[in-house]
Design a protein around this motif. Structure first.
Motif, PDB file in Angstrom:
ATOM      1  N   ALA A 136       0.837  -1.208   0.000  1.00 23.07           N
ATOM      2  CA  ALA A 136       0.000   0.000   0.000  1.00 23.07           C
ATOM      3  C   ALA A 136       0.867   1.252   0.000  1.00 23.07           C
ATOM      4  N   LEU A 137       1.924   1.255   0.807  1.00 23.48           N
ATOM      5  CA  LEU A 137       2.779   2.444   0.870  1.00 23.48           C
ATOM      6  C   LEU A 137       3.621   2.614  -0.388  1.00 23.48           C
ATOM      7  N   CYS A 138       3.987   1.514  -1.025  1.00 22.92           N
ATOM      8  CA  CYS A 138       4.692   1.626  -2.306  1.00 22.92           C
ATOM      9  C   CYS A 138       3.780   2.308  -3.335  1.00 22.92           C
ATOM     10  N   ARG A 139       2.509   1.964  -3.281  1.00 21.87           N
ATOM     11  CA  ARG A 139       1.555   2.595  -4.191  1.00 21.87           C
ATOM     12  C   ARG A 139       1.370   4.072  -3.834  1.00 21.87           C
ATOM     13  N   PHE A 140       1.279   4.331  -2.525  1.00 22.89           N
ATOM     14  CA  PHE A 140       1.082   5.706  -2.033  1.00 22.89           C
ATOM     15  C   PHE A 140       2.244   6.613  -2.432  1.00 22.89           C
ATOM     16  N   TYR A 141       3.465   6.102  -2.290  1.00 30.52           N
ATOM     17  CA  TYR A 141       4.649   6.894  -2.636  1.00 30.52           C
ATOM     18  C   TYR A 141       5.076   6.711  -4.093  1.00 30.52           C
ATOM     19  N   ASP A 142       4.251   5.998  -4.846  1.00 30.20           N
ATOM     20  CA  ASP A 142       4.513   5.817  -6.278  1.00 30.20           C
ATOM     21  C   ASP A 142       5.852   5.127  -6.542  1.00 30.20           C
ATOM     22  N   LEU A 143       6.081   4.011  -5.859  1.00 32.96           N
ATOM     23  CA  LEU A 143       7.328   3.265  -6.015  1.00 32.96           C
ATOM     24  C   LEU A 143       7.063   2.011  -6.836  1.00 32.96           C
ATOM     25  N   ALA A 144       7.779   1.849  -7.930  1.00 36.98           N
ATOM     26  CA  ALA A 144       7.641   0.618  -8.714  1.00 36.98           C
ATOM     27  C   ALA A 144       8.284  -0.510  -7.921  1.00 36.98           C
ATOM     28  N   MET A 145       7.599  -1.641  -7.850  1.00 40.16           N
ATOM     29  CA  MET A 145       8.110  -2.737  -7.022  1.00 40.16           C
ATOM     30  C   MET A 145       7.735  -4.073  -7.646  1.00 40.16           C
ATOM     31  N   THR A 146       8.733  -4.910  -7.933  1.00 38.07           N
ATOM     32  CA  THR A 146       8.441  -6.256  -8.443  1.00 38.07           C
ATOM     33  C   THR A 146       8.021  -7.145  -7.266  1.00 38.07           C
ATOM     34  N   LYS A 147       7.458  -8.297  -7.577  1.00 35.29           N
ATOM     35  CA  LYS A 147       7.086  -9.236  -6.499  1.00 35.29           C
ATOM     36  C   LYS A 147       8.322  -9.675  -5.715  1.00 35.29           C
ATOM     37  N   ASP A 148       9.435  -9.889  -6.415  1.00 33.65           N
ATOM     38  CA  ASP A 148      10.674 -10.287  -5.735  1.00 33.65           C
ATOM     39  C   ASP A 148      11.128  -9.219  -4.737  1.00 33.65           C
ATOM     40  N   GLN A 149      11.054  -7.957  -5.160  1.00 31.94           N
ATOM     41  CA  GLN A 149      11.466  -6.855  -4.277  1.00 31.94           C
ATOM     42  C   GLN A 149      10.486  -6.709  -3.110  1.00 31.94           C
ATOM     43  N   LEU A 150       9.193  -6.855  -3.415  1.00 27.23           N
ATOM     44  CA  LEU A 150       8.163  -6.776  -2.367  1.00 27.23           C
ATOM     45  C   LEU A 150       8.399  -7.865  -1.318  1.00 27.23           C
ATOM     46  N   PHE A 151       8.706  -9.083  -1.786  1.00 32.70           N
ATOM     47  CA  PHE A 151       8.993 -10.180  -0.856  1.00 32.70           C
ATOM     48  C   PHE A 151      10.158  -9.807   0.058  1.00 32.70           C
ATOM     49  N   LYS A 152      11.231  -9.290  -0.541  1.00 32.51           N
ATOM     50  CA  LYS A 152      12.445  -9.012   0.238  1.00 32.51           C
ATOM     51  C   LYS A 152      12.219  -7.896   1.260  1.00 32.51           C
ATOM     52  N   LEU A 153      11.528  -6.841   0.839  1.00 32.68           N
ATOM     53  CA  LEU A 153      11.271  -5.724   1.754  1.00 32.68           C
ATOM     54  C   LEU A 153      10.367  -6.174   2.907  1.00 32.68           C
ATOM     55  N   ALA A 154       9.310  -6.917   2.573  1.00 29.50           N
ATOM     56  CA  ALA A 154       8.383  -7.403   3.610  1.00 29.50           C
ATOM     57  C   ALA A 154       9.062  -8.432   4.518  1.00 29.50           C
ATOM     58  N   ALA A 155       9.942  -9.265   3.933  1.00 27.92           N
ATOM     59  CA  ALA A 155      10.658 -10.278   4.728  1.00 27.92           C
ATOM     60  C   ALA A 155      11.559  -9.608   5.766  1.00 27.92           C
ATOM     61  N   ILE A 156      12.255  -8.546   5.355  1.00 24.69           N
ATOM     62  CA  ILE A 156      13.129  -7.829   6.290  1.00 24.69           C
ATOM     63  C   ILE A 156      12.289  -7.204   7.412  1.00 24.69           C
ATOM     64  N   ALA A 157      11.180  -6.579   7.038  1.00 22.51           N
ATOM     65  CA  ALA A 157      10.300  -5.937   8.023  1.00 22.51           C
ATOM     66  C   ALA A 157       9.771  -6.965   9.026  1.00 22.51           C
ATOM     67  N   HIS A 158       9.388  -8.131   8.525  1.00 23.50           N
ATOM     68  CA  HIS A 158       8.812  -9.180   9.385  1.00 23.50           C
ATOM     69  C   HIS A 158       9.879  -9.772  10.296  1.00 23.50           C
ATOM     70  N   LEU A 159      11.044 -10.018   9.726  1.00 24.61           N
ATOM     71  CA  LEU A 159      12.156 -10.608  10.474  1.00 24.61           C
ATOM     72  C   LEU A 159      12.605  -9.687  11.605  1.00 24.61           C
ATOM     73  N   ASP A 160      12.555  -8.375  11.370  1.00 26.46           N
ATOM     74  CA  ASP A 160      12.953  -7.405  12.402  1.00 26.46           C
ATOM     75  C   ASP A 160      12.103  -7.552  13.658  1.00 26.46           C
TER      76      ASP A 160
END
Length: 363
Positions: A136-160
């Protein structure tokens, strides 16, 4: 995407483990998961003065914050939103690295991954809320994001926040459908985060990470039964972790057997063989029962045992899903078979058949 006079709405599906639980927390060990048509929905709407985070599930715990420069400053200390906050923090660090200006916004969260009275079904709500918030925030800030990148960003956030786990539930929420997942090397990630920027990190190949979309046989039907007793995954994984140090040889054998079992099951998907998939479901069930004995952890509770045995009697192959200890059991059965008697047996035993279906992620 200027002005945001409209509401951004995104959904992320929940998940269930089909096979490979416990072993998947080790680097490179495979599991099979499925995304389901129950969702966490996140909405974002720009605000001019202050931001808020509201969840239908936590009415009494709404969270308010304001901006001081690029930082979010919170009014209340204690909140149930750790995963959401972690997802926001990382997505905003990423957005800032791309030169985006930070804004205030109202973030709304609604989840149908838990039962109406707040009990957890074990469908991976923390992973789905993390994925939906990042998306949702990638869409809000107009950030292009592939599924692979989305996985990695969300994985880091979750792992933290979680600190352990395989992140397979993040993969299911991002990619949807049926997936074969092998977990990445978390020690490498820990070291890599000190060296690389977030921007760089989510473009790199992560050691041992593999995600493969599987196409099930046309006649395969997945049934899900809920035993009504939520299990604490991290508690169970910790308990098994304690024992693995004491029983190293037996645990290594479990890992080897699990890896071979999942490889054969993946072959079953590729060759469209329900029989092969069912054989491996049964084998994986026995492996998990042995692991339970080895760890002195009750993975297959009496009610989950009844769920599995009644499914076997109806020509289905069944096992616990996820950490076990309660929550859900899954059944793989041929669509052409009549499951009326099975569902009646479940209802009689107090097992709730969940009317859920596999969800494909298209965007």
């Amino acid at each position: 995407m200027k002005g945001h006079d409209f509401l951004i709405t995104v959904k992320a599906p929940g998940k269930l483990y089909i096979a490979g639980e416990y072993a998947v927390v080790e680097t490179g060990f495979p599991a099979i998961l499925v995304a389901l048509n129950q969702f966490v929905t996140v909405t974002v709407e720009e605000s001019s003065d202050f931001g808020s985070i509201n969840s239908r599930q936590y009415q009494e715990n709404s969270l308010y914050w304001k901006r001081e420069g690029n930082n979010m400053v919170f009014d209340n200390r204690d909140n149930p939103f750790h995963y959401i906050l972690s997802a926001i923090r990382l997505t905003e660090i990423y957005a800032q690295s791309l030169g985006k200006e930070m804004k205030c916004y109202h973030l709304g969260i609604d989840s149908d991954l838990d039962s109406p009275d707040g009990k957890k079904y074990g469908l991976g709500s923390s992973a789905a809320v993390t994925v939906a918030t990042v998306k949702a925030l990638c869409r809000f800030y107009d950030l292009a994001m592939t599924k692979d990148q989305l996985f990695k960003l969300a994985a880091i956030a979750h792992l933290d926040i979680q600190g352990n786990g395989s992140l397979g539930d993040i993969a299911a929420s991002v990619y949807g459908g049926w997936i074969a997942y092998r977990s990445f090397d978390r020690e490498w990630l820990k070291a890599a985060r000190k060296i690389y920027s977030l921007r760089k990190l989510i473009t790199l190949a992560w050691p041992a990470l593999q995600i493969e979309l599987l196409d099930p046989p046309a006649n395969l039907q997945l049934l899900i039964g809920w035993t009504g007793s939520p299990a604490s995954t991290s508690h169970l994984v910790d308990a098994v972790g304690l024992k693995k140090a004491e029983q190293r040889a037996a645990y290594q054998q479990f890992l080897t057997d699990s890896k071979q079992c999942i490889s054969r099951m993946i072959t079953g998907f590729r060759s469209k063989s329900i029989a092969l998939i069912q054989n491996e479901i049964r084998f994986n069930r026995q492996l998990l029962k042995q692991l339970g004995k080895l760890s002195a952890v009750e993975i297959e509770t009496p009610l989950l045992h009844r769920l599995c045995e009644s499914a076997e009697a109806a020509q289905g192959a069944a096992k616990t899903s996820g950490a076990g200890g309660g929550d859900c059991g899954i059944v793989v059965i041929n669509k052409q078979l009549d499951t009326t008697k099975l569902k009646l047996a479940w209802e009689k035993a107090g097992i709730v058949p969940l009317n859920l279906h596999v969800h494909q992620v298209n965007d």
